[in-house]
Design a protein around this motif. Sequence first.
Motif, PDB file in Angstrom:
ATOM      1  N   ILE A 167       1.306  -1.169  -0.446  1.00  0.00           N
ATOM      2  CA  ILE A 167       0.092   0.201   0.209  1.00  0.00           C
ATOM      3  C   ILE A 167       0.750   1.529  -0.287  1.00  0.00           C
ATOM      4  O   ILE A 167       1.880   0.945   0.524  1.00  0.00           O
ATOM      5  N   LEU A 168       0.257   2.042  -0.535  1.00  0.00           N
ATOM      6  CA  LEU A 168       1.111   3.307  -1.301  1.00  0.00           C
ATOM      7  C   LEU A 168       0.782   3.995  -0.565  1.00  0.00           C
ATOM      8  O   LEU A 168      -0.612   4.672  -0.462  1.00  0.00           O
ATOM      9  N   MET A 169       0.682   5.529   1.197  1.00  0.00           N
ATOM     10  CA  MET A 169       0.066   6.074   1.337  1.00  0.00           C
ATOM     11  C   MET A 169       0.767   7.520   1.742  1.00  0.00           C
ATOM     12  O   MET A 169       1.463   7.654   2.164  1.00  0.00           O
ATOM     13  N   PRO A 170       0.487   8.914   0.729  1.00  0.00           N
ATOM     14  CA  PRO A 170       1.390  10.295   0.942  1.00  0.00           C
ATOM     15  C   PRO A 170       0.552  10.910   1.380  1.00  0.00           C
ATOM     16  O   PRO A 170      -0.263  10.641   2.239  1.00  0.00           O
ATOM     17  N   LEU A 171       1.871  11.612   1.964  1.00  0.00           N
ATOM     18  CA  LEU A 171       1.065  12.234   3.075  1.00  0.00           C
ATOM     19  C   LEU A 171       1.919  13.680   2.559  1.00  0.00           C
ATOM     20  O   LEU A 171       2.280  14.014   2.076  1.00  0.00           O
ATOM     21  N   ASP A 172       1.421  15.026   3.471  1.00  0.00           N
ATOM     22  CA  ASP A 172       1.816  16.377   3.008  1.00  0.00           C
ATOM     23  C   ASP A 172       1.087  17.096   4.539  1.00  0.00           C
ATOM     24  O   ASP A 172       0.285  16.629   5.358  1.00  0.00           O
ATOM     25  N   ARG A 173       1.162  18.462   3.906  1.00  0.00           N
ATOM     26  CA  ARG A 173       1.039  19.409   4.762  1.00  0.00           C
ATOM     27  C   ARG A 173      -0.560  19.769   5.455  1.00  0.00           C
ATOM     28  O   ARG A 173      -0.769  19.896   6.120  1.00  0.00           O
ATOM     29  N   TYR A 174      -0.937  19.224   4.530  1.00  0.00           N
ATOM     30  CA  TYR A 174      -2.653  19.236   4.009  1.00  0.00           C
ATOM     31  C   TYR A 174      -3.194  17.987   5.120  1.00  0.00           C
ATOM     32  O   TYR A 174      -4.364  17.979   5.009  1.00  0.00           O
ATOM     33  N   VAL A 175      -2.146  17.312   5.576  1.00  0.00           N
ATOM     34  CA  VAL A 175      -2.829  15.695   5.565  1.00  0.00           C
ATOM     35  C   VAL A 175      -2.612  16.254   7.542  1.00  0.00           C
ATOM     36  O   VAL A 175      -1.555  15.965   7.853  1.00  0.00           O
ATOM     37  N   LYS A 176      -3.819  16.730   8.278  1.00  0.00           N
ATOM     38  CA  LYS A 176      -3.799  17.225   9.684  1.00  0.00           C
ATOM     39  C   LYS A 176      -3.578  15.581  10.450  1.00  0.00           C
ATOM     40  O   LYS A 176      -3.727  15.238  11.205  1.00  0.00           O
ATOM     41  N   ASN A 177      -5.130  15.129   9.580  1.00  0.00           N
ATOM     42  CA  ASN A 177      -4.719  13.753  10.482  1.00  0.00           C
ATOM     43  C   ASN A 177      -5.890  12.350  10.303  1.00  0.00           C
ATOM     44  O   ASN A 177      -6.406  13.042   8.916  1.00  0.00           O
ATOM     45  N   VAL A 178      -4.982  11.196  10.162  1.00  0.00           N
ATOM     46  CA  VAL A 178      -5.437   9.643   9.909  1.00  0.00           C
ATOM     47  C   VAL A 178      -6.973   9.039  10.457  1.00  0.00           C
ATOM     48  O   VAL A 178      -6.461   9.094  11.639  1.00  0.00           O
ATOM     49  N   PRO A 179      -7.718   8.514   9.982  1.00  0.00           N
ATOM     50  CA  PRO A 179      -9.449   8.731  11.053  1.00  0.00           C
ATOM     51  C   PRO A 179      -9.278   7.787  11.626  1.00  0.00           C
ATOM     52  O   PRO A 179      -7.679   6.818  10.741  1.00  0.00           O
ATOM     53  N   ASP A 227      -0.222  -2.552  -5.111  1.00  0.00           N
ATOM     54  CA  ASP A 227      -1.446  -2.839  -5.018  1.00  0.00           C
ATOM     55  C   ASP A 227      -3.186  -1.787  -4.769  1.00  0.00           C
ATOM     56  O   ASP A 227      -3.696  -2.256  -5.274  1.00  0.00           O
ATOM     57  N   MET A 228      -2.451  -0.860  -3.686  1.00  0.00           N
ATOM     58  CA  MET A 228      -3.161   0.214  -3.588  1.00  0.00           C
ATOM     59  C   MET A 228      -2.846   1.286  -2.873  1.00  0.00           C
ATOM     60  O   MET A 228      -1.993   1.627  -2.522  1.00  0.00           O
ATOM     61  N   LEU A 229      -3.682   2.162  -2.604  1.00  0.00           N
ATOM     62  CA  LEU A 229      -3.319   3.362  -2.562  1.00  0.00           C
ATOM     63  C   LEU A 229      -4.434   3.911  -1.240  1.00  0.00           C
ATOM     64  O   LEU A 229      -5.528   3.743  -1.724  1.00  0.00           O
ATOM     65  N   ALA A 230      -4.445   4.820  -0.619  1.00  0.00           N
ATOM     66  CA  ALA A 230      -4.967   5.111  -0.107  1.00  0.00           C
ATOM     67  C   ALA A 230      -3.880   6.733   0.445  1.00  0.00           C
ATOM     68  O   ALA A 230      -2.898   6.732   1.224  1.00  0.00           O
ATOM     69  N   ILE A 231      -5.320   7.497   0.856  1.00  0.00           N
ATOM     70  CA  ILE A 231      -5.072   8.904   0.316  1.00  0.00           C
ATOM     71  C   ILE A 231      -5.754  10.271   0.478  1.00  0.00           C
ATOM     72  O   ILE A 231      -7.294   9.265   0.477  1.00  0.00           O
ATOM     73  N   SER A 232      -5.435  10.629   1.236  1.00  0.00           N
ATOM     74  CA  SER A 232      -6.895  11.828   2.118  1.00  0.00           C
ATOM     75  C   SER A 232      -7.259  12.746   1.285  1.00  0.00           C
ATOM     76  O   SER A 232      -6.103  12.851   0.303  1.00  0.00           O
TER      77      SER A 232
END
Length: 180
Positions: free
Chosen positions: A45-57, A144-149
């Motif tokens: 799983i690819l999970m990109p983050l940046d300054r706009y991703v405040k929290n992950v539920p 195989d999957m992307l998890a993105i805010s």
Amino acid sequence: MGLYSSFIGRKFKHIAGKKYEDIIKHYREFLLTEEERHIPEIHSILMPLDRYVKNVPEEVYETISAYEARILLVYILDSQVFELVRQTLSPEASEEFRRKEEVMGEELLNNVAKKLESYGLKVQRRMFFGNKSDDVIRMAENYDMLAISKNYGSEITKTSPLSPLVLKIIQHLEIPVIVY
């Protein structure tokens, strides 16, 4: 005849009669075929983050943990933004902005990684300069999957529930995507 077709046929046989075939023909694109109902195996799983991703539920962590996949957390520093700051303000201001962004990125990467590791997942972290959408699209080819805010790349508004970058990324991928 597939499982869904037989369900619909039984449900509407007394009401719609032979119109069932017309319903299937006109709404085929909205109904899952037998092949589409196959659940793909998820090993990475690819999970990109940046300054706009405040929290992950919490639900995202729980969902991802069900796959027992290896996860790459990636924090992409937008190189165009740093170049704009350098050109409009000064090289020193750009360097200060970069330092603050890296500290914020490391903190977010560490927090999300710790949470994922608490679910027993193998997590890798990576931070680099690049193009937030193009690099995610390119990297996602190996996962195989992307998890993105829904906030990735910019803030969302009342009129736009997804950031434009997320919409662009999703349109270019053929792998399953979790948008949180």
